[in-house]
Design an enzyme around this catalytic site. Sequence first.
Site, PDB file in Angstrom:
ATOM      1  N   ILE A  90      -3.777  -3.624  -9.219  1.00 22.46           N
ATOM      2  CA  ILE A  90      -3.706  -4.749  -7.974  1.00 22.46           C
ATOM      3  C   ILE A  90      -2.543  -5.329  -8.037  1.00 22.46           C
ATOM      4  O   ILE A  90      -2.326  -6.271  -9.124  1.00 22.46           O
ATOM      5  CB  ILE A  90      -5.203  -5.408  -8.231  1.00 22.46           C
ATOM      6  CG1 ILE A  90      -6.275  -4.701  -8.288  1.00 22.46           C
ATOM      7  CG2 ILE A  90      -5.531  -6.356  -7.039  1.00 22.46           C
ATOM      8  CD1 ILE A  90      -6.545  -3.779  -7.177  1.00 22.46           C
ATOM      9  N   LEU A  91      -1.880  -5.804  -6.941  1.00 20.54           N
ATOM     10  CA  LEU A  91      -0.657  -6.505  -6.960  1.00 20.54           C
ATOM     11  C   LEU A  91      -1.339  -8.203  -6.916  1.00 20.54           C
ATOM     12  O   LEU A  91      -1.901  -8.488  -6.049  1.00 20.54           O
ATOM     13  CB  LEU A  91       0.207  -6.036  -5.815  1.00 20.54           C
ATOM     14  CG  LEU A  91       1.013  -4.894  -5.922  1.00 20.54           C
ATOM     15  CD1 LEU A  91       1.342  -4.294  -4.867  1.00 20.54           C
ATOM     16  CD2 LEU A  91       2.051  -4.962  -6.971  1.00 20.54           C
ATOM     17  N   THR A 106      -0.667   3.564   0.299  1.00 15.43           N
ATOM     18  CA  THR A 106      -1.307   4.788   0.795  1.00 15.43           C
ATOM     19  C   THR A 106      -2.477   4.964   0.109  1.00 15.43           C
ATOM     20  O   THR A 106      -2.512   4.753  -1.271  1.00 15.43           O
ATOM     21  CB  THR A 106      -0.449   5.970   0.740  1.00 15.43           C
ATOM     22  OG1 THR A 106      -1.329   7.137   1.161  1.00 15.43           O
ATOM     23  CG2 THR A 106       0.158   6.523  -0.608  1.00 15.43           C
ATOM     24  N   HIS A 107      -3.669   5.230   0.609  1.00 16.45           N
ATOM     25  CA  HIS A 107      -5.031   5.415  -0.016  1.00 16.45           C
ATOM     26  C   HIS A 107      -5.748   6.503   0.492  1.00 16.45           C
ATOM     27  O   HIS A 107      -5.920   6.528   1.697  1.00 16.45           O
ATOM     28  CB  HIS A 107      -5.835   3.944   0.295  1.00 16.45           C
ATOM     29  CG  HIS A 107      -7.184   3.928  -0.443  1.00 16.45           C
ATOM     30  ND1 HIS A 107      -7.245   3.346  -1.455  1.00 16.45           N
ATOM     31  CD2 HIS A 107      -8.508   4.305   0.116  1.00 16.45           C
ATOM     32  CE1 HIS A 107      -8.780   3.765  -1.750  1.00 16.45           C
ATOM     33  NE2 HIS A 107      -9.406   4.017  -0.871  1.00 16.45           N
ATOM     34  N   GLY A 141      -6.286  -8.921  -0.334  1.00 12.96           N
ATOM     35  CA  GLY A 141      -7.613  -8.237  -0.679  1.00 12.96           C
ATOM     36  C   GLY A 141      -7.291  -6.937  -1.305  1.00 12.96           C
ATOM     37  O   GLY A 141      -6.136  -6.576  -1.720  1.00 12.96           O
ATOM     38  N   ASP A 143      -7.249  -2.912  -0.940  1.00 17.02           N
ATOM     39  CA  ASP A 143      -7.303  -2.028   0.207  1.00 17.02           C
ATOM     40  C   ASP A 143      -8.003  -2.556   1.295  1.00 17.02           C
ATOM     41  O   ASP A 143      -8.782  -1.726   2.246  1.00 17.02           O
ATOM     42  CB  ASP A 143      -8.160  -0.963  -0.357  1.00 17.02           C
ATOM     43  CG  ASP A 143      -7.755  -0.413  -1.558  1.00 17.02           C
ATOM     44  OD1 ASP A 143      -8.353   0.072  -2.753  1.00 17.02           O
ATOM     45  OD2 ASP A 143      -6.480  -0.270  -1.654  1.00 17.02           O
TER      46      ASP A 143
END
Length: 202
Positions: A90-91, A106-107, A141, A143
């Site tokens: 998580i950035l 990309t998820h 947040g 994603d």
Amino acid sequence: LKLAVLISGGGSNLKALIEATSDPEFPAEIVCVGADTAAAGLAYAEAAGIPSFVVRPADHANRAEWGAALAAGIQNHGADLVVSAGLMRILPAGFVSEFSPRLINTHPALLPLFPGAHAVRDALAAGATETGVTVHIIDEGVDTGPVLRQAVVAVRAGEAEADLHERIKQEERPLLVRTVREIADGTLDLAAVAGAAAGAAA
Ligand code: GRF
């Protein structure tokens, strides 16, 4: 357009971006690859002569400092679009505010369905008959940022997670390349998408 690509693992999406950008007609180039560990995908950068760097969370006092070090590596190479392609971190907020909306991820699911680190497993567990892949702007947040492009992948009953994930990646790699191309050639305006999303949220 100068890309910084961030990875944690095998880097097949990075490999696809390297192949695409090696075409002199492609309107973007990769100026650096950053990783949170000695990711196997770094070999693709080395083979392509692309500068790479590793910024390990364990080497930093906290996530904010890790993010600042990662950001410094990216800024040093003059990137103007950051592409998270299999970064399993998580950035931190400081990093996101420094780069977003020129910061995409990309998820392997059709967001907002199945966010988080186990999207493929979660889609199978939910009995989904279809899932897919989403390229989106990273916001503060997890994603949750504005969706840019999606592709649908049918789920085969009883399919193994790794097999479904590989079929998703078969759609994901060209989708990511196409999305980067559209950002580079102006077809896709990240600031406009982010502004519209912010307006809608207001
Ligand atoms: C991709 O499917 C990405 O969406 C997910 O992790 C996978 C990374 O695959 N976050 P690779 O390292 O690009 O092969």
